[in-house]
Structures are given as C-alpha cells and as structure tokens.
Write a protein that holds these residues in place. Structure first.
Motif, PDB file in Angstrom:
ATOM      1  N   CYS A  87      40.965  28.506  32.134  1.00  0.00           N
ATOM      2  CA  CYS A  87      40.420  27.239  32.623  1.00  0.00           C
ATOM      3  C   CYS A  87      41.513  26.330  33.165  1.00  0.00           C
ATOM      4  O   CYS A  87      41.389  25.788  34.274  1.00  0.00           O
ATOM      5  CB  CYS A  87      39.669  26.529  31.497  1.00  0.00           C
ATOM      6  N   LEU A  88      42.584  26.148  32.405  1.00  0.00           N
ATOM      7  CA  LEU A  88      43.632  25.228  32.851  1.00  0.00           C
ATOM      8  C   LEU A  88      44.215  25.649  34.193  1.00  0.00           C
ATOM      9  O   LEU A  88      44.477  24.806  35.057  1.00  0.00           O
ATOM     10  CB  LEU A  88      44.749  25.139  31.811  1.00  0.00           C
ATOM     11  N   ARG A  89      44.402  26.925  34.378  1.00  0.00           N
ATOM     12  CA  ARG A  89      45.035  27.340  35.632  1.00  0.00           C
ATOM     13  C   ARG A  89      44.082  27.320  36.821  1.00  0.00           C
ATOM     14  O   ARG A  89      44.522  27.468  37.956  1.00  0.00           O
ATOM     15  CB  ARG A  89      45.695  28.697  35.471  1.00  0.00           C
ATOM     16  N   VAL A 116      51.921  24.586  26.462  1.00  0.00           N
ATOM     17  CA  VAL A 116      53.308  24.715  26.937  1.00  0.00           C
ATOM     18  C   VAL A 116      53.375  25.619  28.160  1.00  0.00           C
ATOM     19  O   VAL A 116      54.039  25.304  29.151  1.00  0.00           O
ATOM     20  CB  VAL A 116      54.210  25.245  25.809  1.00  0.00           C
ATOM     21  N   THR A 117      52.665  26.747  28.103  1.00  0.00           N
ATOM     22  CA  THR A 117      52.678  27.680  29.237  1.00  0.00           C
ATOM     23  C   THR A 117      52.178  27.014  30.507  1.00  0.00           C
ATOM     24  O   THR A 117      52.709  27.251  31.597  1.00  0.00           O
ATOM     25  CB  THR A 117      51.804  28.907  28.922  1.00  0.00           C
ATOM     26  N   ARG A 118      51.148  26.177  30.388  1.00  0.00           N
ATOM     27  CA  ARG A 118      50.556  25.486  31.538  1.00  0.00           C
ATOM     28  C   ARG A 118      50.965  24.012  31.544  1.00  0.00           C
ATOM     29  O   ARG A 118      50.175  23.130  31.846  1.00  0.00           O
ATOM     30  CB  ARG A 118      49.030  25.609  31.495  1.00  0.00           C
ATOM     31  N   CYS A 119      52.235  23.755  31.250  1.00  0.00           N
ATOM     32  CA  CYS A 119      52.696  22.371  31.142  1.00  0.00           C
ATOM     33  C   CYS A 119      52.610  21.619  32.467  1.00  0.00           C
ATOM     34  O   CYS A 119      52.678  20.391  32.496  1.00  0.00           O
ATOM     35  CB  CYS A 119      54.132  22.327  30.623  1.00  0.00           C
ATOM     36  N   PRO A 140      37.740  38.491  34.312  1.00  0.00           N
ATOM     37  CA  PRO A 140      37.633  39.533  33.297  1.00  0.00           C
ATOM     38  C   PRO A 140      38.928  39.928  32.613  1.00  0.00           C
ATOM     39  O   PRO A 140      38.885  40.600  31.585  1.00  0.00           O
ATOM     40  CB  PRO A 140      37.049  40.711  34.086  1.00  0.00           C
ATOM     41  N   GLU A 141      40.090  39.547  33.136  1.00  0.00           N
ATOM     42  CA  GLU A 141      41.331  40.028  32.506  1.00  0.00           C
ATOM     43  C   GLU A 141      41.436  39.522  31.072  1.00  0.00           C
ATOM     44  O   GLU A 141      40.979  38.436  30.734  1.00  0.00           O
ATOM     45  CB  GLU A 141      42.549  39.606  33.348  1.00  0.00           C
ATOM     46  N   GLN A 142      42.066  40.337  30.220  1.00  0.00           N
ATOM     47  CA  GLN A 142      42.154  40.043  28.788  1.00  0.00           C
ATOM     48  C   GLN A 142      43.570  39.666  28.350  1.00  0.00           C
ATOM     49  O   GLN A 142      43.870  39.656  27.154  1.00  0.00           O
ATOM     50  CB  GLN A 142      41.684  41.265  27.993  1.00  0.00           C
ATOM     51  N   ASP A 143      44.444  39.353  29.300  1.00  0.00           N
ATOM     52  CA  ASP A 143      45.826  39.017  28.959  1.00  0.00           C
ATOM     53  C   ASP A 143      46.029  37.534  28.687  1.00  0.00           C
ATOM     54  O   ASP A 143      47.144  37.111  28.373  1.00  0.00           O
ATOM     55  CB  ASP A 143      46.774  39.449  30.093  1.00  0.00           C
ATOM     56  N   SER A 144      44.990  36.743  28.829  1.00  0.00           N
ATOM     57  CA  SER A 144      45.101  35.310  28.561  1.00  0.00           C
ATOM     58  C   SER A 144      43.815  34.824  27.898  1.00  0.00           C
ATOM     59  O   SER A 144      42.776  35.475  27.973  1.00  0.00           O
ATOM     60  CB  SER A 144      45.349  34.531  29.859  1.00  0.00           C
ATOM     61  N   THR A 145      43.888  33.665  27.256  1.00  0.00           N
ATOM     62  CA  THR A 145      42.714  33.093  26.611  1.00  0.00           C
ATOM     63  C   THR A 145      41.828  32.407  27.645  1.00  0.00           C
ATOM     64  O   THR A 145      42.247  32.120  28.770  1.00  0.00           O
ATOM     65  CB  THR A 145      43.135  32.060  25.560  1.00  0.00           C
ATOM     66  N   ILE A 194      34.057  28.887  32.990  1.00  0.00           N
ATOM     67  CA  ILE A 194      35.178  29.752  33.343  1.00  0.00           C
ATOM     68  C   ILE A 194      35.598  30.551  32.118  1.00  0.00           C
ATOM     69  O   ILE A 194      35.664  30.023  31.011  1.00  0.00           O
ATOM     70  CB  ILE A 194      36.374  28.913  33.849  1.00  0.00           C
ATOM     71  N   GLY A 195      35.895  31.827  32.312  1.00  0.00           N
ATOM     72  CA  GLY A 195      36.393  32.664  31.225  1.00  0.00           C
ATOM     73  C   GLY A 195      36.006  34.113  31.429  1.00  0.00           C
ATOM     74  O   GLY A 195      35.471  34.483  32.484  1.00  0.00           O
ATOM     75  N   ASP A 196      36.269  34.931  30.416  1.00  0.00           N
ATOM     76  CA  ASP A 196      35.857  36.331  30.537  1.00  0.00           C
ATOM     77  C   ASP A 196      34.363  36.492  30.274  1.00  0.00           C
ATOM     78  O   ASP A 196      33.802  37.567  30.486  1.00  0.00           O
ATOM     79  CB  ASP A 196      36.686  37.236  29.619  1.00  0.00           C
ATOM     80  N   LEU A 197      33.729  35.413  29.813  1.00  0.00           N
ATOM     81  CA  LEU A 197      32.277  35.348  29.605  1.00  0.00           C
ATOM     82  C   LEU A 197      31.768  36.399  28.628  1.00  0.00           C
ATOM     83  O   LEU A 197      30.666  36.935  28.777  1.00  0.00           O
ATOM     84  CB  LEU A 197      31.532  35.445  30.948  1.00  0.00           C
ATOM     85  N   ASP A 198      32.567  36.638  27.592  1.00  0.00           N
ATOM     86  CA  ASP A 198      32.111  37.558  26.550  1.00  0.00           C
ATOM     87  C   ASP A 198      31.507  36.813  25.362  1.00  0.00           C
ATOM     88  O   ASP A 198      31.021  37.441  24.419  1.00  0.00           O
ATOM     89  CB  ASP A 198      33.251  38.467  26.081  1.00  0.00           C
ATOM     90  N   SER A 199      31.516  35.478  25.407  1.00  0.00           N
ATOM     91  CA  SER A 199      30.985  34.686  24.301  1.00  0.00           C
ATOM     92  C   SER A 199      29.737  33.892  24.671  1.00  0.00           C
ATOM     93  O   SER A 199      28.974  33.493  23.794  1.00  0.00           O
ATOM     94  CB  SER A 199      32.059  33.702  23.795  1.00  0.00           C
ATOM     95  N   ILE A 200      29.525  33.642  25.932  1.00  0.00           N
ATOM     96  CA  ILE A 200      28.357  32.885  26.368  1.00  0.00           C
ATOM     97  C   ILE A 200      27.089  33.678  26.057  1.00  0.00           C
ATOM     98  O   ILE A 200      27.051  34.905  26.206  1.00  0.00           O
ATOM     99  CB  ILE A 200      28.456  32.562  27.874  1.00  0.00           C
ATOM    100  N   SER A 201      26.062  32.997  25.604  1.00  0.00           N
ATOM    101  CA  SER A 201      24.830  33.685  25.236  1.00  0.00           C
ATOM    102  C   SER A 201      24.027  34.072  26.472  1.00  0.00           C
ATOM    103  O   SER A 201      24.223  33.524  27.574  1.00  0.00           O
ATOM    104  CB  SER A 201      23.974  32.778  24.344  1.00  0.00           C
ATOM    105  N   ALA A 202      23.104  35.009  26.274  1.00  0.00           N
ATOM    106  CA  ALA A 202      22.230  35.414  27.370  1.00  0.00           C
ATOM    107  C   ALA A 202      21.372  34.241  27.842  1.00  0.00           C
ATOM    108  O   ALA A 202      21.116  34.089  29.042  1.00  0.00           O
ATOM    109  CB  ALA A 202      21.346  36.576  26.918  1.00  0.00           C
ATOM    110  N   GLN A 203      20.967  33.399  26.914  1.00  0.00           N
ATOM    111  CA  GLN A 203      20.149  32.242  27.278  1.00  0.00           C
ATOM    112  C   GLN A 203      20.931  31.274  28.162  1.00  0.00           C
ATOM    113  O   GLN A 203      20.404  30.733  29.137  1.00  0.00           O
ATOM    114  CB  GLN A 203      19.663  31.520  26.008  1.00  0.00           C
TER     115      GLN A 203
END
Length: 226
Positions: free
Chosen positions: A89-91, A119-122, A79-84, A56-65
C-alpha cells in the motif's frame, strides 16, 4: 518507485486488518477522508459503512462478500509474497501523508513488520495510530509543538545519530542502535518546541495519541528522506 494506484494532494487514511476501534478510525478520517484498505481491511471498512477508494494487497484475506461489495475497478491485487500488504500500500499511494489504522495493537510480529516497513518506505511519510500512541519514522529535521512533560520516545531500528533541542535528556553525541542505546521515555523539558535532527532514516518517533496533529504537522512541514 512504483506507479501510484491512488494519488492525493491531501493525507490519506489506510485501514489494515488488525485492531481498529471505531473512534480511532473516525479520528483518522477527520484528518484524511480518502480511505484506502490493505487487503482484509476492506471488511472492516464495509462493516463500518465505509466504501474504500482502493483495496491493495495480495487479497488473500479479504472475504468473498467484500470482493462482491467493492467495485472491481477498486480492487488492486499485487500477488507477490515478498512484501507485506502494508508495504504494498505505501509504495502505491502518492500522498503527502498516510494515516495507518489497524496496524498496531494486534499480533506483535505484524507490528514489528509494520515498523520495518516504515523505515523501508521512509520516503512515504506515514503515521501509525494506536489506542495509546502515534508512531512514525523521524524525518531528517522536525519540530514538535508539545507541552512540558510530554513523552517523546525514540526507538532506533538501525544505527542512528542525532541532535535535539527541548528534550529533558539531550541526544547529541549518543550512538543509537537497537542492540545498544535506545531513547524511550524521554520527554519535553518545557512547553514550546522540541526539535529533532537525525543523520539516517532509522529512528521511530513515538508520541502519545493526543499528539496526532502535532506529529502530522511536523511531518507535513519537514524535509523528507530520499
């Protein structure tokens, strides 16, 4: 509340792209065998011979492999960039508890962002595992079965007040805030139990790594923040 990507009735291990020693990951998986990866954490999982149930994520760090190795139905781009990616993942994980590995011990700014997300996802109980510490947001009321002298550090990320039983330095009547009073390096006054109660979801609870099961038990039996 976001629709879950993964549902589990048992704790889940969440692997990030930061430092994740093999012994730490193995410890988490012993308690929570279901594995989810935050973006580039998928590369760490595959390198360890593990296949995540979801990435889960914006998938800009996962490698092509890794994109090729992970079945496409297990890749969940947000794809949104307003959260980490940790927040994403937590939400999207519905589980009684998440054990996060690979979110501590690396860049300080990433650690601070992870603490903020706790804290945000407490309402999504989560323990972050590090080489020396385990960290969570303290629930409204929890009991810790710890030995005398065990470090029980408290660090507020917002204004928080609480009461305690079993701490060497009680916290009742103290007004905690990151720019006022913090509670690091407190400790259990005697073997048995420490009870903590707080009026708001802003206090980080930090215990030695050996207390992982203590923290897990406390969170699994504590009322949650809503």
């Amino acid at each position: 509340m976001s629709d879950p990507i993964l549902r589990s009735t048992a704790p889940v291990t969440l692997l990030g792209g930061g430092e994740a020693p093999s012994d730490l990951l193995s410890e988490a998986l012993r308690h929570a065998p279901d594995l989810v990866c935050a973006d580039g954490g998928a590369d760490r999982a595959l390198a360890a011979g593990l296949m995540p149930q979801a990435v889960i994520g914006d998938l800009d760090s996962i490698s092509a492999q890794a994109r090729v190795a992970v079945p496409p139905e297990r890749l969940h781009p947000i794809p949104e960039q307003d959260s980490t990616d940790f927040d994403k993942c937590l939400r999207h994980i519905a589980a009684p508890l998440v054990l996060g590995v690979g979110f501590l011990g690396g860049r300080v700014d990433h650690e601070l962002a992870a603490f903020s997300t706790l804290v945000t996802r407490c309402d999504r109980p989560c323990v972050l595992l590090g080489a020396r510490d385990v960290i969570c947001v303290a629930p409204p009321d929890c009991t810790l079965a710890v030995a005398e002298g065990t470090r029980v550090s408290l660090y507020p990320l917002a204004r928080v007040a609480g009461v305690s039983q079993g701490l060497r330095w009680p916290i009742e009547g103290l007004d905690f805030a990151p720019d006022r009073r913090i509670g690091t390096s407190n400790m259990a006054a005697a073997s048995g139990t420490v009870r903590l109660r707080f009026d708001a979801p802003g206090m980080l609870l930090i215990l030695p790594r050996r207390c992982l099961t203590v923290m897990m038990t406390a969170l699994l039996h504590a009322p949650g923040w809503r």
